[in-house]
Design an enzyme around this catalytic site. Structure first.
Site, PDB file in Angstrom:
ATOM      1  N   HIS A   1       0.764  -1.301   0.214  1.00 10.67           N
ATOM      2  CA  HIS A   1       0.149   0.010  -0.048  1.00 10.67           C
ATOM      3  C   HIS A   1       0.856   1.467  -0.031  1.00 10.67           C
ATOM      4  CE1 HIS A   1      -3.416  -2.674   0.304  1.00 10.67           C
ATOM      5  NE2 HIS A   1      -3.095  -2.892   1.664  1.00 10.67           N
TER       6      HIS A   1
ATOM      7  N   ARG B   1      -2.669  17.905   2.829  1.00 13.71           N
ATOM      8  CA  ARG B   1      -1.098  18.193   2.804  1.00 13.71           C
ATOM      9  C   ARG B   1      -0.385  18.115   1.504  1.00 13.71           C
ATOM     10  NH1 ARG B   1       0.852  13.197   2.164  1.00 13.71           N
ATOM     11  NH2 ARG B   1      -0.281  11.645   3.033  1.00 13.71           N
TER      12      ARG B   1
HETATM   13  P1  ADP Z   1      -4.044   4.630   3.851  1.00 15.98           P
HETATM   14  O1  ADP Z   1      -4.525   5.850   4.468  1.00 15.98           O
HETATM   15  O2  ADP Z   1      -3.605   3.729   5.021  1.00 15.98           O
HETATM   16  O3  ADP Z   1      -2.950   4.943   3.098  1.00 15.98           O
HETATM   17  P2  ADP Z   1      -6.018   4.135   1.790  1.00 15.98           P
HETATM   18  O4  ADP Z   1      -7.503   4.203   1.864  1.00 15.98           O
HETATM   19  O5  ADP Z   1      -5.509   5.348   1.238  1.00 15.98           O
HETATM   20  O6  ADP Z   1      -5.210   3.613   3.204  1.00 15.98           O
HETATM   21  O7  ADP Z   1      -5.734   2.992   0.913  1.00 15.98           O
HETATM   22  C1  ADP Z   1      -4.237   2.476   0.660  1.00 15.98           C
HETATM   23  C2  ADP Z   1      -4.098   1.486  -0.583  1.00 15.98           C
HETATM   24  O8  ADP Z   1      -4.912   0.491  -0.030  1.00 15.98           O
HETATM   25  C3  ADP Z   1      -4.960   2.181  -1.821  1.00 15.98           C
HETATM   26  O9  ADP Z   1      -3.960   2.753  -2.515  1.00 15.98           O
HETATM   27  C4  ADP Z   1      -5.023   0.846  -2.367  1.00 15.98           C
HETATM   28  O10 ADP Z   1      -4.161   0.045  -3.017  1.00 15.98           O
HETATM   29  C5  ADP Z   1      -5.811  -0.098  -1.003  1.00 15.98           C
HETATM   30  N1  ADP Z   1      -7.167   0.039  -0.874  1.00 15.98           N
HETATM   31  C6  ADP Z   1      -7.743   0.815  -0.271  1.00 15.98           C
HETATM   32  N2  ADP Z   1      -9.109   0.418  -0.289  1.00 15.98           N
HETATM   33  C7  ADP Z   1      -9.382  -0.330  -1.109  1.00 15.98           C
HETATM   34  C8  ADP Z   1     -10.568  -1.140  -1.407  1.00 15.98           C
HETATM   35  N3  ADP Z   1     -11.856  -0.700  -1.321  1.00 15.98           N
HETATM   36  N4  ADP Z   1     -10.163  -2.361  -2.368  1.00 15.98           N
HETATM   37  C9  ADP Z   1      -9.222  -2.575  -2.872  1.00 15.98           C
HETATM   38  N5  ADP Z   1      -7.977  -1.837  -2.407  1.00 15.98           N
HETATM   39  C10 ADP Z   1      -8.151  -0.873  -1.609  1.00 15.98           C
END
Ligand code: ADP
Length: 449
Positions: A235, A291
């Site tokens: 991620h 940010r």
């Molecule tokens: P964080 O704040 O921990 O970075 P995010 O919500 O931005 O979390 O998600 C980070 C990553 O996790 C995304 O870029 C994607 O790769 C994966 N991800 C998040 N939500 C989903 C979802 N509903 N289905 C598949 N992958 C997801």
């Protein structure tokens, strides 16, 4: 305009902010831990203050020490960069209580977007499409199974206070759900002190596409196109590019305008990024970062707008740099995050840089704070620097990236440069045909070979 800005950060972003301040004729104060006494941002700032020992909690996250540094140096504003205190609403409030400007959005917006459940509710209210999921946190008296079945498996359990991919667990089938709920909640509790989790449909092969926004806090807001950050490991973004290989001008304008309007309605101030997953032509909001982001140079390269400089100007009461109609996306840009890590095991590789040669030439930019002889300390993130390349087309950009990567030398430590040299020659990458799980699958394949 501000007279003196204290930069509450380190590494390449501290240097990036310092450059914007210098261009604006603003004096700079660097802060540093004892581990960073020899760092580049300390050397280049007008003044510097040591704010504590190496651990971040005692230095870069130490609010009393930062306030004291402002007091001693007479700084009138603080730029938090990314990470550390950049999304800490309390910090923004404390600064304001001390008559200091926080270069970022209003505390209420930081707080709103920092709670992912509230953020999602707000996005929905503002007409931004969201991932199907539970209505808010899953409480013990609710039957998570009923909600999950309604969404349809696989489902993703996510921490309300999440960040950096922590507190996220996939349940592929009904049998996995209970374990995913408890592990995500435990991880969230220990990482963020908040065990609340919510459910979302787990998208199988989406792309990560994010929209850069800029607001003036008075109801004016523009979007600056998208960045495609689908190449991720755990991620964490590894390679970012803009425009996305899969969006056309109409799709860009549609999602961009939706987001722009939402920011106008919020009266959002400063830079922000609204992140989406994109699958089968549909966008699904996942979160908003209030940010400057690591990958902001991609947008700078294709729009010609200096985001950090505008962030400072706007925080000081300035207007937006341009109108939406005047924003032109010019060419293509790719950023590689070069880390001090083994390129196969990704084990951190701190230590002394014995040789350093950054690449150059037309369309090549390096945002880095390292130098020959610099010792990368083991306490912080492992970013050595960002290599950002621009070309008239994606094909030209890839050509340029290939030669820039071959030119770059970082010796003495292990880096992820060999990984990028391989990626830039991969057919799927050349075709722009990848999704958020592509890189991890590729890495498994490499190990098996
Ligand atoms: P964080 O704040 O921990 O970075 P995010 O919500 O931005 O979390 O998600 C980070 C990553 O996790 C995304 O870029 C994607 O790769 C994966 N991800 C998040 N939500 C989903 C979802 N509903 N289905 C598949 N992958 C997801």
């Amino acid at each position: 305009m501000f007279d003196k800005i204290l930069i509450a950060n380190r590494g390449e972003i501290a240097l990036r902010i310092l450059r914007a301040c210098k261009e604006l004729g603003i004096s700079t104060v660097a802060v540093h831990s004892t581990a960073d006494a020899d760092a580049m941002h300390v050397r280049l700032a007008d003044e510097s203050v040591c704010i504590g020992p190496p651990p971040s909690k005692d230095s870069y996250l130490n609010i009393p020490a930062l306030l004291a540094a402002c007091e001693i140096t007479g700084a009138d504003a603080v730029h938090p960069g990314y990470g550390f205190l950049s999304e800490n609403a309390r910090f923004a409030e404390i600064l304001s209580d001390h008559n200091l400007h926080f270069i970022g959005p209003k505390a209420e917006h930081i707080r709103l977007m920092g709670d992912k459940i509230e953020a999602k509710k707000t996005a929905k209210r503002l007409g931004i499409p969201v991932v199907p999921g539970s209505d808010g946190a899953v409480t013990p008296d609710q039957d998570a199974m009923v909600i999950a079945k309604k969404i349809g498996f696989p489902v993703l359990v996510k921490a309300a206070a999440g960040g950096g991919g922590r507190g996220m667990k996939v349940a592929h089938t009904e049998a996995d759900l209970q374990l995913a709920l408890t592990t995500a909640a435990n991880e969230a509790k220990s990482a963020f002190g908040d065990a609340s989790v919510y459910l979302e449909k787990y998208l199988q092969k989406p792309r990560h596409i994010e929209i850069q926004v800029l607001g003036d806090g008075r109801g004016g807001a523009i979007h600056l196109g998208e960045r495609d950050c689908s190449l991720q490991r755990r991620h964490q973004k590894v390679w970012e590019e803009g425009p996305s290989p899969v969006l056309d001008a109409a799709a860009r304008a549609k999602i961009g305008n939706t987001v722009g309007k939402a920011m106008q309605e919020l009266k959002y101030i400063g830079v922000g990024t609204v992140e989406f997953l994109y699958e089968d032509g549909e966008f699904y909001f996942i979160e908003m970062n209030t940010r400057i982001q690591v990958e902001h140079p991609v947008t700078e390269m294709i729009t010609g707008i200096d985001l950090v400089l505008e962030q400072i100007r706007i925080a000081a009461g300035g207007d937006l740099p341009t109108t939406q109609d005047a924003v032109v996306i010019n060419g293509h840009s790719i950023e590689c995050r070069v880390n001090a890590e083994n390129p196969v095991s990704f084990r951190p590789s701190p230590g002394k840089i014995l040789q350093y040669h950054p690449p150059g030439g037309l369309g090549v930019r390096i945002d880095s704070a390292v130098y020959q002889g610099y010792v990368i300390p083991p306490y912080y993130d492992s970013l050595v620097g960002k290599l950002i390349v621009h070309g008239k087309t994606r094909v030209e950009c890839l050509m340029r990236l290939r030669r820039a990567l071959d030119e770059m030398v970082v010796d003495g430590i292990e880096t992820t440069l060999p990984l990028f040299r391989a990626l830039v020659r991969e057919p799927a990458i050349i075709d722009g045909d990848y999704h958020i799980h592509w890189l991890e699958q590729y890495l498994v394949g490499q190990k098996a070979d």
